[in-house]
Design an enzyme around this catalytic site. Structure first.
Site, PDB file in Angstrom:
ATOM      1  CE1 TYR A   1       0.943 -15.717  -5.110  1.00 25.20           C
ATOM      2  CE2 TYR A   1       3.016 -17.180  -4.494  1.00 25.20           C
ATOM      3  CZ  TYR A   1       1.817 -16.425  -4.404  1.00 25.20           C
ATOM      4  OH  TYR A   1       1.829 -15.916  -2.927  1.00 25.20           O
TER       5      TYR A   1
ATOM      6  CD  GLU B   1       0.123   2.428  -1.800  1.00 30.53           C
ATOM      7  OE1 GLU B   1       0.770   3.480  -1.507  1.00 30.53           O
ATOM      8  OE2 GLU B   1      -0.950   2.094  -1.159  1.00 30.53           O
TER       9      GLU B   1
ATOM     10  N   GLY C   1       1.998   0.029   1.694  1.00 28.93           N
ATOM     11  CA  GLY C   1       0.996   0.076   1.117  1.00 28.93           C
ATOM     12  C   GLY C   1       0.724  -1.480   0.692  1.00 28.93           C
ATOM     13  CG  PHE C   2      -2.422  -4.191  -1.755  1.00 29.26           C
ATOM     14  CD1 PHE C   2      -2.446  -5.426  -0.939  1.00 29.26           C
ATOM     15  CD2 PHE C   2      -3.105  -4.446  -2.911  1.00 29.26           C
ATOM     16  CE1 PHE C   2      -2.931  -6.861  -1.127  1.00 29.26           C
ATOM     17  CE2 PHE C   2      -3.551  -5.861  -3.496  1.00 29.26           C
ATOM     18  CZ  PHE C   2      -3.340  -6.998  -2.226  1.00 29.26           C
TER      19      PHE C   2
ATOM     20  CB  SER D   1       4.805  -7.497   0.581  1.00 28.13           C
ATOM     21  OG  SER D   1       4.184  -7.677  -0.606  1.00 28.13           O
ATOM     22  N   PRO D   2       7.963  -8.120   2.621  1.00 32.92           N
ATOM     23  CG  PRO D   2       9.931  -9.326   2.857  1.00 32.92           C
ATOM     24  CD  PRO D   2       8.644  -9.325   2.204  1.00 32.92           C
TER      25      PRO D   2
END
Length: 305
Positions: free
Chosen positions: A52, A223, A220-221, A215-216
């Site tokens: 990160y 997006e 998409g990934f 990513s709650p």
């Protein structure tokens, strides 16, 4: 804020955690405000990874924490390692070196939890076992887990490591429901019956592994976020109705939808906006009925067989 016993390890983490992936975009003062806001609203769990911000997120977090009145022993620090330069690396030497770097950047003597970050096809589980034992014996890591692993990958690691794997961090949101879709469309000849993850949801419940949802609010990934996105009119209408009825935000209802699942999933909120984080933590106040939960699921474009 409710707490989750992570993998029955005795580590009690807040059901909403702060994901620090984007903390490298903040100043140290802004990061301090973010951390203090999290703690003030019941969050005691902070999720990191050595990748990160190429380590900058961990550095900024550590300096911000040092300037606050929050004590290290009052929070839970988790980090991940294994993603290198266009490759994955679970070799013993890399894991040991990575953890030393993480501890230095976080300015701490130990991690509460270390995760292997995305499966390495060249993994030698014996080397992972040696690394884990050395780290635990040296007091550098208390507990271990994985991220983005399917059941047989978890089994492969667990066969060799003596420590119980307590966490698997996976992408999951109202708009990313593969783990649930597959379980309801068993034996059906439709797109939702496709098994993308080996039944990881049920596996995790059977083996007392806590799923952490990353990513709650994404679809998409990376997006985009579905909250207030015109691509999701029915979902936002339903979230808005429930939010208004309970006096909270759409973010709180979307978070509560994940928390309503009996698997006791921990939500990793990656926002770096203090006001948005406050809205998310309101999820602990939200009560969703079974009907509410299914209505949200349908509003996201899902169906039942």
């Amino acid at each position: 804020m409710n707490h989750i016993n992570l993998g029955k390890s005795g580590i009690l983490g807040s059901e909403v955690a702060l994901g620090c992936m984007r903390m490298n975009a903040l100043s140290e003062k802004e990061a301090q405000t973010m951390i203090e806001t999290a703690v003030e609203h019941g969050i005691n769990f902070f999720d990191h990874a050595d990748i990160y911000g190429k380590g900058e997120s961990e550095k900024i977090f550590a300096n911000a924490l040092k300037n606050s009145s929050i004590k290290r022993e009052d929070i839970i620090l988790q980090s991940k390692c294994g993603i290198g330069d266009k490759m994955y690396d679970f070799s013993k030497s890399h894991i040991l070196q990575a953890v030393d770097g993480i501890l230095e950047r976080l300015q701490t003597d130990y991690l509460d939890i270390l995760l292997l970050h995305r499966p390495d096809p060249l993994m030698e589980p014996e080397e992972v076992a040696e690394a884990f034992s050395e780290l635990q014996d040296a007091g550098k890591v208390r507990q271990f887990g994985v991220s983005n692993f399917h059941p047989y990958q978890v089994e492969l690691v667990q066969k060799f490591v003596s420590q119980k794997l307590i966490v698997n961090q996976l992408q999951f949101s109202i708009a990313h429901t593969g783990m649930i879709d597959f379980g309801m469309h068993v034996n059906m000849k439709d797109e939702r019956s496709i098994n993308h993850d080996g039944g990881i949801l049920e596996y995790s419940r059977l083996h007392d592994i806590t799923i952490q949802a990353w990513s709650p609010f994404q679809y998409g990934f990376f997006e985009g976020v579905f909250i207030d996105d015109p691509k999701f009119p029915e979902l936002n209408e339903k979230l808005g109705q429930l939010a208004q009825a309970q006096g909270v935000s759409k973010e709180a209802v979307a978070t509560a939808w994940i928390l309503r699942h009996p698997a006791k999933i921990q939500v990793i909120a990656g926002t770096m906006n203090p006001e948005r984080l406050k809205k998310i933590t309101e999820a602990s106040k939200v009560s969703l009925t079974r009907r509410d939960w299914y209505d949200i699921y349908f509003a996201a474009g899902n169906d039942l067989p």
